[in-house]
Design a protein around this motif. Structure first.
Motif, PDB file in Angstrom:
ATOM      1  N   UNK A 154       0.826  -1.211   0.000  1.00  0.00           N
ATOM      2  CA  UNK A 154       0.000   0.000   0.000  1.00  0.00           C
ATOM      3  C   UNK A 154       0.858   1.258   0.000  1.00  0.00           C
ATOM      4  N   UNK A 155       1.937   1.255   0.770  1.00  0.00           N
ATOM      5  CA  UNK A 155       2.829   2.414   0.810  1.00  0.00           C
ATOM      6  C   UNK A 155       3.410   2.735  -0.565  1.00  0.00           C
ATOM      7  N   UNK A 156       3.764   1.696  -1.301  1.00  0.00           N
ATOM      8  CA  UNK A 156       4.362   1.926  -2.614  1.00  0.00           C
ATOM      9  C   UNK A 156       3.352   2.479  -3.618  1.00  0.00           C
ATOM     10  N   UNK A 157       2.069   2.257  -3.379  1.00  0.00           N
ATOM     11  CA  UNK A 157       1.045   2.804  -4.269  1.00  0.00           C
ATOM     12  C   UNK A 157       0.698   4.251  -3.916  1.00  0.00           C
ATOM     13  N   UNK A 158       1.072   4.684  -2.722  1.00  0.00           N
ATOM     14  CA  UNK A 158       0.663   6.004  -2.243  1.00  0.00           C
ATOM     15  C   UNK A 158       1.872   6.901  -1.992  1.00  0.00           C
ATOM     16  N   UNK A 159       2.477   6.780  -0.831  1.00  0.00           N
ATOM     17  CA  UNK A 159       3.564   7.673  -0.452  1.00  0.00           C
ATOM     18  C   UNK A 159       4.803   7.537  -1.336  1.00  0.00           C
ATOM     19  N   UNK A 160       5.009   6.358  -1.905  1.00  0.00           N
ATOM     20  CA  UNK A 160       6.202   6.126  -2.726  1.00  0.00           C
ATOM     21  C   UNK A 160       5.824   5.776  -4.162  1.00  0.00           C
ATOM     22  N   UNK A 161       4.741   6.357  -4.647  1.00  0.00           N
ATOM     23  CA  UNK A 161       4.241   6.026  -5.985  1.00  0.00           C
ATOM     24  C   UNK A 161       5.251   6.366  -7.080  1.00  0.00           C
ATOM     25  N   UNK A 162       5.981   7.458  -6.925  1.00  0.00           N
ATOM     26  CA  UNK A 162       6.950   7.842  -7.959  1.00  0.00           C
ATOM     27  C   UNK A 162       8.066   6.806  -8.074  1.00  0.00           C
ATOM     28  N   UNK A 163       8.602   6.384  -6.935  1.00  0.00           N
ATOM     29  CA  UNK A 163       9.651   5.355  -6.963  1.00  0.00           C
ATOM     30  C   UNK A 163       9.083   4.039  -7.468  1.00  0.00           C
ATOM     31  N   UNK A 164       7.874   3.714  -7.047  1.00  0.00           N
ATOM     32  CA  UNK A 164       7.237   2.460  -7.449  1.00  0.00           C
ATOM     33  C   UNK A 164       7.113   2.370  -8.964  1.00  0.00           C
ATOM     34  N   UNK A 165       6.797   3.486  -9.596  1.00  0.00           N
ATOM     35  CA  UNK A 165       6.604   3.494 -11.052  1.00  0.00           C
ATOM     36  C   UNK A 165       7.890   3.206 -11.814  1.00  0.00           C
ATOM     37  N   UNK A 166       9.042   3.338 -11.145  1.00  0.00           N
ATOM     38  CA  UNK A 166      10.312   3.074 -11.827  1.00  0.00           C
ATOM     39  C   UNK A 166      10.720   1.610 -11.777  1.00  0.00           C
ATOM     40  N   UNK A 167      10.067   0.815 -10.917  1.00  0.00           N
ATOM     41  CA  UNK A 167      10.443  -0.587 -10.782  1.00  0.00           C
ATOM     42  C   UNK A 167      10.079  -1.362 -12.058  1.00  0.00           C
ATOM     43  N   UNK A 168      10.740  -2.485 -12.256  1.00  0.00           N
ATOM     44  CA  UNK A 168      10.412  -3.365 -13.379  1.00  0.00           C
ATOM     45  C   UNK A 168       8.955  -3.799 -13.292  1.00  0.00           C
ATOM     46  N   UNK A 169       8.335  -4.032 -14.424  1.00  0.00           N
ATOM     47  CA  UNK A 169       6.945  -4.487 -14.530  1.00  0.00           C
ATOM     48  C   UNK A 169       5.949  -3.458 -14.000  1.00  0.00           C
ATOM     49  N   UNK A 170       6.385  -2.191 -13.923  1.00  0.00           N
ATOM     50  CA  UNK A 170       5.480  -1.110 -13.570  1.00  0.00           C
ATOM     51  C   UNK A 170       5.240  -0.912 -12.102  1.00  0.00           C
ATOM     52  N   UNK A 171       5.934  -1.636 -11.252  1.00  0.00           N
ATOM     53  CA  UNK A 171       5.750  -1.455  -9.813  1.00  0.00           C
ATOM     54  C   UNK A 171       6.047  -2.721  -9.040  1.00  0.00           C
ATOM     55  N   UNK A 172       5.966  -2.626  -7.720  1.00  0.00           N
ATOM     56  CA  UNK A 172       6.225  -3.771  -6.856  1.00  0.00           C
ATOM     57  C   UNK A 172       5.267  -4.909  -7.194  1.00  0.00           C
TER      58      UNK A 172
END
Length: 272
Positions: A154-172
């Motif tokens: 949930x954190x990666x979809x909200x507070x860390x969405x910008x970093x999440x978008x850089x991960x492979x396959x579009x996110x965690x």
């Protein structure tokens, strides 16, 4: 109390009690059914080697704690291993009384009825110690895993969405358990795992030096969660909160932490 050894047996037990009593939220006046993640040491896991008693039994800090609370409250303790993604449905159906196994309070305050927080936790990003990664920016284009239906996701979809978008396959990406995520990290099938710091502590104990925590995403607390519409929850929560204080004052909490210290339990995280 001897604990259930397999999921099927646990489900059968709960189903039998429900049928006999015809009651949902509490299958009898005194039955207290704890839903827990069976792959989450030190809080709930399978004692494969029989280190704590019978080989193959479910053990863990939270299971022992729940049993001690039940003894004080006069409840019959029943532990049921669950699919973590099904916890809400199981609470609402009354198949379990509560979720008690490293269950994060923050971000879910309005979704459940809660006991007082009892353990400090954090969400962290873990990599292989020799990977050379030291920040979220280093994980751009890399495969990052976490368990399904957890706070870190949930954190990666909200507070860390910008970093999440850089991960492979579009996110965690999610897998069934932290255990599976770490198996893939060890085999270098992924580059990082987002998890509770308590679970990282366990992995650091059993795989000394293999993994490293490179980022702390948030701090939080564990508490016991009940269905929001459970009319009996308030009374049970009062008993749990009272028992937490009594068990701490008589030294039993510290004893439990010592018992599971080799699996990462730490009395310093107790916050009651």
């Amino acid at each position: 109390m001897k604990r259930t050894l397999a999921f099927a047996a646990a489900v059968a037990l709960v189903s039998l009690v429900l049928v006999v009593s015809g009651c949902g939220k509490n299958s009898s006046e005194n039955t207290f059914t704890v839903g827990f993640d069976p792959e989450y040491p030190p809080f709930g896991f399978v004692d494969t080697a029989g280190e704590f008693g019978e080989a193959g039994a479910y053990v863990g800090f939270d299971l022992d704690l729940a049993e001690l609370v039940c003894e004080k409250a006069g409840w019959e303790f029943v532990a049921v291993p669950i699919d973590w993604t099904a916890k809400d449905a199981l609470l609402e159906s009354g198949e379990i009384t509560c979720v008690w196994d490293g269950f994060t309070h923050e971000g879910r305050e309005d979704d459940y009825q809660w006991s007082m927080p009892y353990m400090v936790n954090a969400q962290v990003v873990v990599v292989k110690a020799d990977s050379g990664y030291s920040s979220l920016a280093d994980l751009a284009g890399k495969v990052v895993l976490t368990q399904a239906s957890v706070t870190g996701y949930d954190l990666m979809q909200t507070e860390y969405a910008d970093a999440n978008a850089t991960f492979a396959q579009g996110g965690v990406q999610t897998v069934a358990s932290y255990a599976e995520a770490f198996r893939q990290l060890e085999a270098e099938l992924c580059d990082a795992v987002i998890c509770d710091i308590s679970y990282f502590a366990y992995q650091d104990m059993v795989k000394a030096g293999m993994f490293a925590n490179i980022v702390t995403l948030s701090s939080e607390h564990y508490a016991v969660g009940f269905a929001k519409d459970n009319p009996d929850a308030a009374a049970m929560i009062a008993e749990i909160n009272r028992a937490f204080k009594q068990l701490d004052s008589d030294g039993q909490i510290r004893a439990l932490c010592d018992k599971y210290a080799a699996y990462g339990a730490d009395y310093g995280a107790w916050c009651v």
